[in-house]
Motif scaffolding. Structure first.
Motif, short mmCIF file in Angstrom:
data_model
loop_
_atom_site.label_atom_id
_atom_site.label_comp_id
_atom_site.label_asym_id
_atom_site.label_seq_id
_atom_site.Cartn_x
_atom_site.Cartn_y
_atom_site.Cartn_z
N GLU A 1 27.57 46.18 49.96
CA GLU A 1 28.96 46.06 49.54
C GLU A 1 28.93 45.93 48.02
OE1 GLU A 1 31.56 44.03 52.82
OE2 GLU A 1 29.78 42.81 52.52
N VAL A 2 29.71 46.78 47.34
CA VAL A 2 29.61 46.90 45.88
C VAL A 2 31.00 46.84 45.24
CG1 VAL A 2 28.86 48.42 44.00
CG2 VAL A 2 27.49 48.27 46.09
N SER A 3 31.10 46.10 44.14
CA SER A 3 32.34 45.99 43.36
C SER A 3 32.13 46.62 41.99
CB SER A 3 32.70 44.51 43.17
OG SER A 3 33.64 44.35 42.12
N ILE A 4 33.15 47.30 41.46
CA ILE A 4 33.02 47.89 40.12
C ILE A 4 33.57 46.99 39.02
CG2 ILE A 4 32.94 50.26 40.99
CD1 ILE A 4 35.83 50.55 39.73
N GLY A 5 34.05 45.81 39.33
CA GLY A 5 34.52 44.93 38.26
C GLY A 5 35.45 43.87 38.78
N ASP A 6 35.81 42.95 37.91
CA ASP A 6 36.58 41.78 38.32
C ASP A 6 38.08 42.03 38.23
OD1 ASP A 6 34.23 40.55 38.88
OD2 ASP A 6 34.14 39.42 36.99
N TYR A 7 38.57 42.89 39.10
CA TYR A 7 39.99 43.19 39.23
C TYR A 7 40.11 43.78 40.63
CZ TYR A 7 37.45 47.15 37.50
OH TYR A 7 36.45 48.08 37.32
N VAL A 8 41.32 43.85 41.15
CA VAL A 8 41.47 44.30 42.54
C VAL A 8 42.22 45.64 42.58
CG1 VAL A 8 42.37 43.72 44.83
CG2 VAL A 8 41.45 41.92 43.36
N LEU A 9 41.57 46.64 43.17
CA LEU A 9 42.19 47.95 43.38
C LEU A 9 42.82 47.96 44.78
CD1 LEU A 9 39.15 50.06 42.14
CD2 LEU A 9 41.18 49.46 40.83
N ALA A 10 43.70 48.92 45.01
CA ALA A 10 44.38 49.00 46.31
C ALA A 10 43.46 49.52 47.40
CB ALA A 10 45.61 49.88 46.19
N VAL B 1 29.62 50.27 50.61
CA VAL B 1 30.98 49.90 50.97
C VAL B 1 31.65 49.29 49.74
CG1 VAL B 1 32.43 48.58 52.56
CG2 VAL B 1 30.18 49.43 53.33
N PRO B 2 32.61 50.02 49.12
CA PRO B 2 33.28 49.48 47.95
C PRO B 2 34.22 48.34 48.34
CG PRO B 2 34.29 51.57 48.57
CD PRO B 2 33.10 51.36 49.48
N THR B 3 34.10 47.23 47.67
CA THR B 3 34.97 46.07 47.92
C THR B 3 34.89 45.14 46.72
OG1 THR B 3 35.18 44.01 49.19
CG2 THR B 3 33.04 45.08 49.27
N PRO B 4 36.05 44.51 46.34
CA PRO B 4 36.00 43.59 45.21
C PRO B 4 35.10 42.38 45.47
CG PRO B 4 38.19 43.60 46.22
CD PRO B 4 37.40 44.69 46.87
#
Ligand code: 6GU
Length: 260
Positions: free
Chosen positions: A132-141, A84-87
């Motif tokens: 739950e996985v984030s690709i970096g420290d910024y927020v995508l829509a 689950v992609p999430t920041p």
């Protein structure tokens, strides 16, 4: 063959998976990518997938019922690993990419808005491995672009996707001697372009000197761009020349652990 299911309200986002490296892997039968429209599992005329958050606050939350029906249909009797992609997830790293590349079946559940009702992750977490996985420290829509990033990073690690010509063994973040070192600059012909010369050592034919120069450039770039990675280099992997270079760059290695 690795199977990838992706559920999203914007399956059009995944058109790039038809081209380039991943597209070729699919043509060759290495990857089986299946995208799904989440709204296909909504029942009302408006195909509603979201609602207001309990407790108040901005934005909308994705409803659990629609996700439950979609996931049940896609999963069937199987047991994919669910991402689950999430920041607010755990970091996506080369190590996690390698772990996921070893799985036979991955299921990506893309949230939009403020995210998916947390009970969905709780429910499927009782049956599947859910991260739950984030690709970096910024927020995508939304998670779609993050899933494209993850699929490309995972896909190139699958056996047969990269030719031997550019294998993944000396990637900056791969395990081994070059671990935690960024790759240095690269050059091709012509030897002089707009007055800029290719470093002479690369034209020398001296393989030992080329290797040493490349390592120096890798160390310089790592210190300049990623000092926290440089600080994580195992001192045992540094030779005298490396230590002298780091000294010239005024880079202080963290003190070595002393055994008591
Ligand atoms: Cl995985 N999703 C979203 N929406 N934003 C992000 C992210 C994921 N990773 C970093 N930012």
């Amino acid at each position: 063959m690795t199977r990838l299911d992706i559920i999203s309200i914007f399956p059009e986002y995944f058109a790039p998976l038809d081209v380039s490296l991943i597209g070729k892997a699919r043509e060759r039968g290495i990857l089986d990518v299946r995208t799904h429209q989440l709204r296909d599992w909504a029942h009302d005329v408006h195909k509603t997938v979201d609602d207001t958050p309990y407790g108040g606050g901005p934005g909308m939350v994705m409803k659990p019922e629609v996700w439950g029906e979609a996931l049940d249909d896609v999963i069937g009797d199987g047991a994919p690993r669910m991402i689950v992609p999430t920041p607010s997830g755990r970091p996506f790293t080369q190590e996690l990419a390698q772990e996921l590349a070893a799985e036979p079946w991955l299921l990506f559940a893309c949230g939009r808005y403020e995210g998916i009702d947390s009970r969905v992750m709780a429910e499927y977490g009782t049956r599947l491995r859910v991260d739950e996985v984030s690709i970096g420290d910024y927020v995508l829509a939304g998670g779609e672009v993050a899933v494209l990033v993850m699929v490309e990073a995972i896909g190139r690690l699958l056996p047969g996707v990269l030719g031997n010509a550019h294998s993944a063994v000396d990637d900056s973040f791969a395990p081994g001697a070059m671990r935690n070192l960024l790759e240095g600059p690269v050059y091709t012909k012509p030897p002089v372009w707009r007055g800029h010369e290719v470093p002479a050592v690369l034209l020398s034919g001296h393989h030992g000197k080329v290797a040493r120069w490349r390592r120096d450039e890798a160390l310089r770039r790592t210190v300049a761009n990623r000092p926290e990675l440089a600080a994580a280099i195992d001192p045992a992997t540094l030779d005298k020349h490396d230590r002298r270079l780091l000294d010239e760059l005024s880079f202080r290695l963290p003190p070595e652990d002393v055994a008591h």
